[in-house]
Design a protein around this motif. Structure first.
Motif, PDB file in Angstrom:
ATOM      1  N   LEU A  54      -4.912   6.139  -0.836  1.00 43.47           N
ATOM      2  CA  LEU A  54      -4.032   4.986  -0.697  1.00 43.47           C
ATOM      3  C   LEU A  54      -4.215   4.091  -1.916  1.00 43.47           C
ATOM      4  O   LEU A  54      -5.331   3.928  -2.416  1.00 43.47           O
ATOM      5  CB  LEU A  54      -4.363   4.196   0.570  1.00 43.47           C
ATOM      6  CG  LEU A  54      -4.343   4.974   1.892  1.00 43.47           C
ATOM      7  CD1 LEU A  54      -4.703   4.043   3.043  1.00 43.47           C
ATOM      8  CD2 LEU A  54      -3.003   5.630   2.120  1.00 43.47           C
ATOM      9  N   ARG A  55      -3.122   3.518  -2.384  1.00 43.50           N
ATOM     10  CA  ARG A  55      -3.190   2.629  -3.547  1.00 43.50           C
ATOM     11  C   ARG A  55      -2.479   1.319  -3.225  1.00 43.50           C
ATOM     12  O   ARG A  55      -1.458   1.308  -2.544  1.00 43.50           O
ATOM     13  CB  ARG A  55      -2.553   3.292  -4.772  1.00 43.50           C
ATOM     14  CG  ARG A  55      -3.253   4.583  -5.166  1.00 43.50           C
ATOM     15  CD  ARG A  55      -2.700   5.197  -6.441  1.00 43.50           C
ATOM     16  NE  ARG A  55      -3.338   6.476  -6.725  1.00 43.50           N
ATOM     17  CZ  ARG A  55      -4.503   6.606  -7.320  1.00 43.50           C
ATOM     18  NH1 ARG A  55      -5.159   5.521  -7.717  1.00 43.50           N
ATOM     19  NH2 ARG A  55      -5.020   7.805  -7.539  1.00 43.50           N
ATOM     20  N   HIS A  92      -7.806   1.311  -4.927  1.00 50.30           N
ATOM     21  CA  HIS A  92      -7.427   2.566  -4.276  1.00 50.30           C
ATOM     22  C   HIS A  92      -8.530   2.970  -3.305  1.00 50.30           C
ATOM     23  O   HIS A  92      -9.692   2.577  -3.453  1.00 50.30           O
ATOM     24  CB  HIS A  92      -7.190   3.675  -5.311  1.00 50.30           C
ATOM     25  CG  HIS A  92      -8.334   3.873  -6.250  1.00 50.30           C
ATOM     26  ND1 HIS A  92      -9.426   4.672  -5.962  1.00 50.30           N
ATOM     27  CD2 HIS A  92      -8.583   3.349  -7.474  1.00 50.30           C
ATOM     28  CE1 HIS A  92     -10.264   4.643  -6.977  1.00 50.30           C
ATOM     29  NE2 HIS A  92      -9.797   3.847  -7.905  1.00 50.30           N
ATOM     30  N   TRP A 129     -11.273  -3.064   1.484  1.00 52.54           N
ATOM     31  CA  TRP A 129     -10.560  -2.269   2.482  1.00 52.54           C
ATOM     32  C   TRP A 129     -11.250  -2.420   3.829  1.00 52.54           C
ATOM     33  O   TRP A 129     -12.481  -2.567   3.913  1.00 52.54           O
ATOM     34  CB  TRP A 129     -10.521  -0.800   2.067  1.00 52.54           C
ATOM     35  CG  TRP A 129      -9.665  -0.556   0.857  1.00 52.54           C
ATOM     36  CD1 TRP A 129     -10.047  -0.672  -0.443  1.00 52.54           C
ATOM     37  CD2 TRP A 129      -8.294  -0.172   0.849  1.00 52.54           C
ATOM     38  NE1 TRP A 129      -8.991  -0.383  -1.284  1.00 52.54           N
ATOM     39  CE2 TRP A 129      -7.900  -0.075  -0.517  1.00 52.54           C
ATOM     40  CE3 TRP A 129      -7.354   0.101   1.829  1.00 52.54           C
ATOM     41  CZ2 TRP A 129      -6.618   0.290  -0.900  1.00 52.54           C
ATOM     42  CZ3 TRP A 129      -6.070   0.464   1.448  1.00 52.54           C
ATOM     43  CH2 TRP A 129      -5.699   0.555   0.110  1.00 52.54           C
ATOM     44  N   ALA A 145       4.140   2.786   4.649  1.00 52.02           N
ATOM     45  CA  ALA A 145       3.911   3.676   3.519  1.00 52.02           C
ATOM     46  C   ALA A 145       4.159   5.135   3.871  1.00 52.02           C
ATOM     47  O   ALA A 145       4.277   5.973   2.992  1.00 52.02           O
ATOM     48  CB  ALA A 145       2.489   3.505   2.995  1.00 52.02           C
ATOM     49  N   LEU A 176      -1.035  -0.521   5.750  1.00 47.31           N
ATOM     50  CA  LEU A 176      -0.336   0.710   5.374  1.00 47.31           C
ATOM     51  C   LEU A 176       1.070   0.721   5.942  1.00 47.31           C
ATOM     52  O   LEU A 176       2.005   1.147   5.283  1.00 47.31           O
ATOM     53  CB  LEU A 176      -1.128   1.926   5.887  1.00 47.31           C
ATOM     54  CG  LEU A 176      -0.576   3.309   5.548  1.00 47.31           C
ATOM     55  CD1 LEU A 176      -0.459   3.464   4.041  1.00 47.31           C
ATOM     56  CD2 LEU A 176      -1.467   4.390   6.113  1.00 47.31           C
ATOM     57  N   ILE A 215       0.851  -1.186   0.000  1.00 43.42           N
ATOM     58  CA  ILE A 215       0.000   0.000   0.000  1.00 43.42           C
ATOM     59  C   ILE A 215       0.883   1.230   0.000  1.00 43.42           C
ATOM     60  O   ILE A 215       1.783   1.361   0.836  1.00 43.42           O
ATOM     61  CB  ILE A 215      -0.924   0.031   1.230  1.00 43.42           C
ATOM     62  CG1 ILE A 215      -1.821  -1.216   1.255  1.00 43.42           C
ATOM     63  CG2 ILE A 215      -1.774   1.294   1.230  1.00 43.42           C
ATOM     64  CD1 ILE A 215      -2.674  -1.314   2.501  1.00 43.42           C
ATOM     65  N   SER A 216       0.651   2.121  -0.931  1.00 46.39           N
ATOM     66  CA  SER A 216       1.407   3.362  -0.999  1.00 46.39           C
ATOM     67  C   SER A 216       0.495   4.540  -0.713  1.00 46.39           C
ATOM     68  O   SER A 216      -0.708   4.499  -0.981  1.00 46.39           O
ATOM     69  CB  SER A 216       2.064   3.521  -2.378  1.00 46.39           C
ATOM     70  OG  SER A 216       1.078   3.553  -3.389  1.00 46.39           O
ATOM     71  N   GLY A 217       1.068   5.594  -0.150  1.00 45.45           N
ATOM     72  CA  GLY A 217       0.298   6.781   0.181  1.00 45.45           C
ATOM     73  C   GLY A 217       0.598   7.249   1.581  1.00 45.45           C
ATOM     74  O   GLY A 217       1.374   6.627   2.310  1.00 45.45           O
ATOM     75  N   SER A 218       0.019   8.354   1.982  1.00 44.97           N
ATOM     76  CA  SER A 218       0.214   8.913   3.314  1.00 44.97           C
ATOM     77  C   SER A 218      -1.084   8.869   4.100  1.00 44.97           C
ATOM     78  O   SER A 218      -2.171   9.010   3.534  1.00 44.97           O
ATOM     79  CB  SER A 218       0.705  10.364   3.219  1.00 44.97           C
ATOM     80  OG  SER A 218       1.974  10.422   2.604  1.00 44.97           O
ATOM     81  N   PHE A 219      -0.954   8.691   5.421  1.00 42.67           N
ATOM     82  CA  PHE A 219      -2.132   8.601   6.274  1.00 42.67           C
ATOM     83  C   PHE A 219      -2.617  10.005   6.588  1.00 42.67           C
ATOM     84  O   PHE A 219      -2.460  10.526   7.691  1.00 42.67           O
ATOM     85  CB  PHE A 219      -1.795   7.830   7.553  1.00 42.67           C
ATOM     86  CG  PHE A 219      -3.002   7.276   8.238  1.00 42.67           C
ATOM     87  CD1 PHE A 219      -3.486   6.032   7.908  1.00 42.67           C
ATOM     88  CD2 PHE A 219      -3.666   8.012   9.198  1.00 42.67           C
ATOM     89  CE1 PHE A 219      -4.614   5.518   8.542  1.00 42.67           C
ATOM     90  CE2 PHE A 219      -4.787   7.516   9.840  1.00 42.67           C
ATOM     91  CZ  PHE A 219      -5.259   6.265   9.507  1.00 42.67           C
TER      92      PHE A 219
END
Length: 367
Positions: free
Chosen positions: A141-142, A173, A159, A208, A205, A131-135
């Motif tokens: 998130l992808r 996503h 999810w 990530a 996550l 999972i990539s992205g910021s919280f």
């Protein structure tokens, strides 16, 4: 005239037969002698079965061998090689193979193998789920996968917020909402293909990256080293805590910075981590290209800097520096620190140590 034609035909057949010019009748033909046939391999979708027979035992040895695979009593279309890869249609069925030996002038002979066990469904080989992205509320998130087999798998997504499914979140996503903070966000990836058993893998996550806020450890943030790049002039403050209060008793470690990069080591025994003004935290890389100079910020010797003695003679305001044995923000990690009133200033850095400097200008390694 017709009678003459019949008499000539009879006479010609007799002459040919006398001189052996006609092939023997089926009753007189010699049959090809067979050898036993067996099947090797696992009767499972995704595997390959092989018909095994000793061609040297077949008589004559140059007899042509042909193959026909069967699903139960039915021929499998186009399955006429010595190998066969079971398909979805074979699951739960037994297979066998017929081998036929033929030679011109001889009777063909066939032999069947024993039946296999019932064909089992194939097994999906699972790979990674990332999972990539910021919280951050509003960010997306992808999820991506790699190393899965066989090819052309159908992937489905679900999810989760904690242990509960997020309604309608079934794509690769997901856009974070206020309901997601604080919460542990994960995704379940289910792979399926005809003839194969479906398999589900859960991804989190975890590493990530995450923005300023309050998080549970290890639910939302895994223990490990993280780095943030602080906007110059903005005060970054962080705390490792055993509770959600503000009392010193619950503080396990803390740190601050007003520019440059800042590093924190979140421990496995931590319960919470929070920060403000630090921006986005990313996992600290394990490899890098160590430099021989550095400016304001926090660094790990060996990862960011070459070990050795460094000197600064720049005047960039009030100078402060500290050398530590780690990045947990505890007093017992402090090796030495100083606030020199005059420059130049020299410090010696060893492999694995941390160094933080504020207002000291540029430090350069002495040759």
């Amino acid at each position: 005239m017709r009678q003459l034609t019949r008499l000539l035909a009879v006479a010609l057949a007799g002459i040919v037969a006398v001189f052996g010019l006609l092939p023997p009748t089926p009753a007189e033909a010699v049959a090809v002698q067979t050898a036993a046939v067996s099947i090797t391999g696992t009767p499972q979708v995704g595997a390959t079965l092989t018909a095994v027979t000793d061609s040297a035992v077949w008589t004559p040895s140059d007899a042509k061998l042909t193959y026909q695979w069967y699903r139960g009593k039915s021929k499998i279309k186009r399955a006429t090689k010595s190998t066969y890869a079971p398909t979805a249609a074979d699951v739960g069925k037994q297979l066998k193979v017929k081998v036929t030996g033929s030679k011109r002038g001889q009777k063909s002979s066939s032999v069947y193998s024993a039946k296999t066990a019932k064909v089992a469904a194939g097994q999906v080989t699972t790979g990674s789920v990332t999972i990539s992205g910021s919280f951050v509320v509003g960010s997306t998130l992808r999820v991506s996968t790699s190393g899965w087999a066989p090819s052309k798998l159908t992937l489905k997504y679900q999810w989760y917020r904690g242990n509960s499914k997020i309604k309608g979140a079934v794509k690769s996503h997901y856009k974070l909402t206020r309901a997601d903070q604080p919460a542990t966000i994960t995704v379940a990836v289910t792979a399926s293909k005809s003839g194969y058993r479906s398999v589900t893998v859960r991804g989190a996550l975890a590493d990530a990256g995450f923005a300023d806020g309050t998080y549970t450890v290890p639910g939302q943030v895994k223990p490990g080293k993280y780095v943030a790049n602080v906007t110059p002039g903005v005060l970054c403050e962080w705390q490792r805590r055993s509770d959600l209060g503000w009392a010193d008793a619950g503080t396990l470690g803390e740190g601050a910075s007003a520019g440059g990069q800042v590093i924190v080591a979140i421990a496995s025994g931590d319960r919470y981590f929070r920060s403000s003004g630090c921006g986005t935290w990313k996992p600290l890389p394990t490899t890098g290209s160590p430099a021989s100079s550095f400016v304001e910020g926090q660094y790990e010797v060996g990862l960011h800097l070459v070990p050795g003695t460094y000197r600064t003679d720049d005047v960039a305001g009030d100078c402060f520096w500290v050398i530590t044995s780690g990045f947990g923000g505890t007093e017992d990690e402090v090796i030495v620190w100083d606030e020199p009133e005059t420059l130049p200033e020299e410090i010696t850095l060893a492999l694995g140590q941390g160094v933080q400097t504020i207002g000291c200008g540029t430090w350069r390694r002495l040759s």
